[in-house]
Design a protein around this motif. Structure first.
Motif, short mmCIF file in Angstrom:
data_model
loop_
_atom_site.label_atom_id
_atom_site.label_comp_id
_atom_site.label_asym_id
_atom_site.label_seq_id
_atom_site.Cartn_x
_atom_site.Cartn_y
_atom_site.Cartn_z
N VAL A 131 -9.06 3.01 -1.88
CA VAL A 131 -8.29 4.21 -1.57
C VAL A 131 -9.18 5.34 -1.07
O VAL A 131 -8.76 6.14 -0.25
CB VAL A 131 -7.49 4.68 -2.81
CG1 VAL A 131 -8.41 5.10 -3.94
CG2 VAL A 131 -6.53 5.81 -2.47
N VAL B 38 -6.33 9.14 -7.22
CA VAL B 38 -7.41 8.59 -6.39
C VAL B 38 -8.42 7.85 -7.25
O VAL B 38 -8.82 6.72 -6.94
CB VAL B 38 -8.10 9.72 -5.59
CG1 VAL B 38 -9.34 9.17 -4.87
CG2 VAL B 38 -7.14 10.32 -4.57
N GLN C 72 2.35 2.18 -3.48
CA GLN C 72 1.45 2.60 -4.55
C GLN C 72 1.72 4.04 -4.94
O GLN C 72 1.56 4.96 -4.15
CB GLN C 72 -0.01 2.47 -4.10
CG GLN C 72 -0.49 1.05 -3.92
CD GLN C 72 -0.70 0.34 -5.25
OE1 GLN C 72 -0.81 0.98 -6.28
NE2 GLN C 72 -0.77 -0.96 -5.21
N ALA D 115 0.83 -1.21 0.00
CA ALA D 115 0.00 0.00 0.00
C ALA D 115 0.86 1.26 0.00
O ALA D 115 0.55 2.24 -0.67
CB ALA D 115 -0.93 -0.01 1.21
N GLY E 213 -0.51 5.74 3.63
CA GLY E 213 -0.19 6.23 2.30
C GLY E 213 0.30 7.66 2.28
O GLY E 213 0.81 8.14 1.27
#
Length: 364
Positions: free
Chosen positions: A236, A97, A83, A80, A214
């Motif tokens: 997300v 997003v 990413q 995660a 994140g």
């Protein structure tokens, strides 16, 4: 006026009350004697009170957490974080997003006849509008309709922290406050890095942890691993955030709001709030923008190019077919090129009344 929207006045207090209640409940849950929250410290060490029995849905059903599950949790965290280069302090973009919500969706467990099983599916079908109602310095507050998920709740509050705010202000000051520079910087700012928060339960329980690790969480940090609701760390953003991302990235009314906010900046501070009538006009003025991934945009752009090319081809003047040349004329031209006839000779023969056939035969 849309029934769900309510009043602009008091929206900040309403949002703060929701976020404060969330933070208080979270703190109490972790402090409780029988807390089952799997904190970062417990996740890293693999140690907790012997009286605690923690469970997860990682493998489908509800099972007790073992060292294997902990290792998988840590692995999911690393994936995660990697990413799109998250956790760099630069946040995430609205486009990222939307694309990530499509590429790594968190699927709802309940089946629906319309097939809307992910957050981006439900954003497209349920969330009709995201309206900017106020901004404080680098943070913009949006109100969206709730989408019917929580009984008694008609709207949700989405906060967007724009990471490029200070750079935008610097560029505008350097330009002397030129209106074209304000528009350019507002447009650049809305498509740059950001962080977000939402007042809905989907963000709170399923996705806030993903936003925290994140590096794009604008609210309170979540350090409790979602071992039951989202152990795979999928998804997300909730449907409300996804609607806001689309409006932020592409809506002209949002761009005008950001311009207005930047024009009111003094010493890197600004406070902008729309009037009730302005918010109502924004809601009624247009249909909701389509939420599109980058791949969908590319496919539509390719189709549009093909349509334009076909239209140009159809409207272009038709090429005339080449004029047919009879064989005698062709033989005369060949004789002229080969030197067996001269132009003066051809002219003289035609003055005698000879046709092309006779001239061509004479040339042989």
């Amino acid at each position: 006026m849309a029934d769900w929207f309510g009043k602009v006045k008091g929206h900040v207090g309403e949002a703060n009350r929701r976020f404060d209640a969330d933070a208080k409940q979270r703190a109490e849950a972790e402090a409780a004697a029988k807390s089952t929250i799997l904190t970062d410290k417990m996740l890293q060490s693999g140690q907790w009170d012997s009286g605690k029995v923690l469970f997860t849905t990682l493998n489908g059903g509800v099972t007790q957490i073992t060292a294997n599950e902990l290792a998988t949790f840590r692995h999911n965290m690393q994936i995660a974080k990697k990413q799109a280069g998250f956790a760099t302090g630069k946040g995430i973009t609205a486009r990222q997003v939307i694309d990530l919500a499509s590429a790594k969706p968190l699927v709802y467990l309940s089946d629906r006849s319309d097939g809307a099983r992910s957050d981006i599916d439900r954003a497209r079908k349920e969330i009709t509008m995201g309206v900017p109602v106020s901004a404080l310095h680098d943070s913009v507050r949006f109100i969206t309709n709730a989408g019917g998920s929580t009984p008694g709740v008609t709207r949700h509050h989405v906060t967007i922290q724009l990471m490029g705010f200070r750079n935008a202000v610097d560029a505008i000051i350097a330009s002397g406050g030129d209106s074209a520079a304000v528009r350019r910087e507002a447009n650049k700012m809305r498509k740059g890095g950001l962080k977000f928060d939402c007042s809905c339960d989907r963000h709170r329980y399923f996705l806030r942890y993903v936003a925290t690790i994140g590096g794009f969480n604008a609210g309170r940090d979540e350090t409790g691993f979602p071992k039951i609701r989202n152990p795979g760390l999928k998804g997300v953003a909730c449907k409300h955030v996804l609607r806001v991302m689309t409006e932020l990235e592409s809506s002209n009314s949002v761009l005008r709001f950001l311009e207005r906010h930047l024009q009111g900046v003094s010493a890197y501070k600004a406070n902008t709030t729309v009037k009730q009538t302005e918010a109502e006009e924004a809601i009624q003025s247009k249909a909701p923008a389509r939420i599109k991934t980058s791949e969908q945009r590319k496919a539509e752009a390719a189709k549009a190019r093909d349509r334009r090319a076909s239209k140009r081809a159809a409207s272009a003047p038709k090429a005339r077919p080449p004029k047919k040349i009879d064989p005698y004329t062709r033989r005369i031209e060949s004789a002229l090129k080969g030197g067996s006839l001269t132009p003066d000779q051809v002219s003289q023969m035609r003055s005698w009344g000879w046709n092309d056939r006779r001239i061509a035969n004479a040339a042989e």
